[in-house]
Write a protein that holds these residues in place. Structure first.
Motif, mmCIF file in Angstrom:
data_model
loop_
_atom_site.group_PDB
_atom_site.id
_atom_site.type_symbol
_atom_site.label_atom_id
_atom_site.label_comp_id
_atom_site.label_asym_id
_atom_site.label_seq_id
_atom_site.Cartn_x
_atom_site.Cartn_y
_atom_site.Cartn_z
ATOM 1 N N ASP A 1 0.831 -1.196 0.000
ATOM 2 C CA ASP A 1 0.000 0.000 0.000
ATOM 3 C C ASP A 1 0.868 1.249 0.000
ATOM 4 N N ILE A 2 0.251 2.343 -0.435
ATOM 5 C CA ILE A 2 0.913 3.636 -0.475
ATOM 6 C C ILE A 2 0.150 4.552 0.480
ATOM 7 N N PRO A 3 0.698 4.779 1.683
ATOM 8 C CA PRO A 3 -0.034 5.550 2.694
ATOM 9 C C PRO A 3 -0.439 6.959 2.253
ATOM 10 N N ASP A 4 0.373 7.597 1.423
ATOM 11 C CA ASP A 4 0.049 8.960 0.998
ATOM 12 C C ASP A 4 -1.128 9.026 0.034
ATOM 13 N N LEU A 5 -1.457 7.903 -0.600
ATOM 14 C CA LEU A 5 -2.575 7.854 -1.551
ATOM 15 C C LEU A 5 -3.672 6.989 -0.925
ATOM 16 N N LYS A 6 -4.641 7.649 -0.329
ATOM 17 C CA LYS A 6 -5.677 6.958 0.436
ATOM 18 C C LYS A 6 -6.341 5.841 -0.377
ATOM 19 N N PHE A 7 -6.383 4.662 0.206
ATOM 20 C CA PHE A 7 -6.992 3.459 -0.362
ATOM 21 C C PHE A 7 -6.241 2.886 -1.568
ATOM 22 N N CYS A 8 -4.991 3.260 -1.760
ATOM 23 C CA CYS A 8 -4.205 2.729 -2.877
ATOM 24 C C CYS A 8 -3.411 1.526 -2.369
ATOM 25 N N SER A 9 -3.860 0.331 -2.755
ATOM 26 C CA SER A 9 -3.196 -0.887 -2.312
ATOM 27 C C SER A 9 -3.371 -1.980 -3.354
ATOM 28 N N ALA A 10 -2.591 -3.054 -3.177
ATOM 29 C CA ALA A 10 -2.659 -4.165 -4.124
ATOM 30 C C ALA A 10 -2.216 -5.446 -3.436
#
Length: 72
Positions: free
Chosen positions: A20-29
């Motif tokens: 996940d990318i904490p700076d981009l809310k809800f961006c995960s895989a």
């Protein structure tokens, strides 16, 4: 060039790796290996940024937040 920080961890519930990318809310895989999870989150990041641009949503700047451990 700075880029977004990526967290990678194993999920027992999903039986695979989550990136996940904490700076981009809800961006995960998800991926069966850490490498696959990171590749997939790079695709998700591109889609996230593209959608934000298309809708005028603000795009946060990348922030590196290292965790510093000190020996006792």
């Amino acid at each position: 060039m700075k880029d977004y920080h990526i967290n990678v961890f194993y999920s027992d519930d999903d039986e695979g790796y989550i990136a996940d990318i904490p700076d981009l809310k809800f961006c995960s895989a998800f991926g069966e290996t850490p490498e696959v999870a990171v590749r997939e989150v790079q695709i998700a990041k591109s889609a996230w940024l593209e959608a934000a641009q298309a809708t005028g949503k603000p795009i946060p700047l990348p922030r590196y937040r290292p965790i510093i451990y000190q020996a006792s």
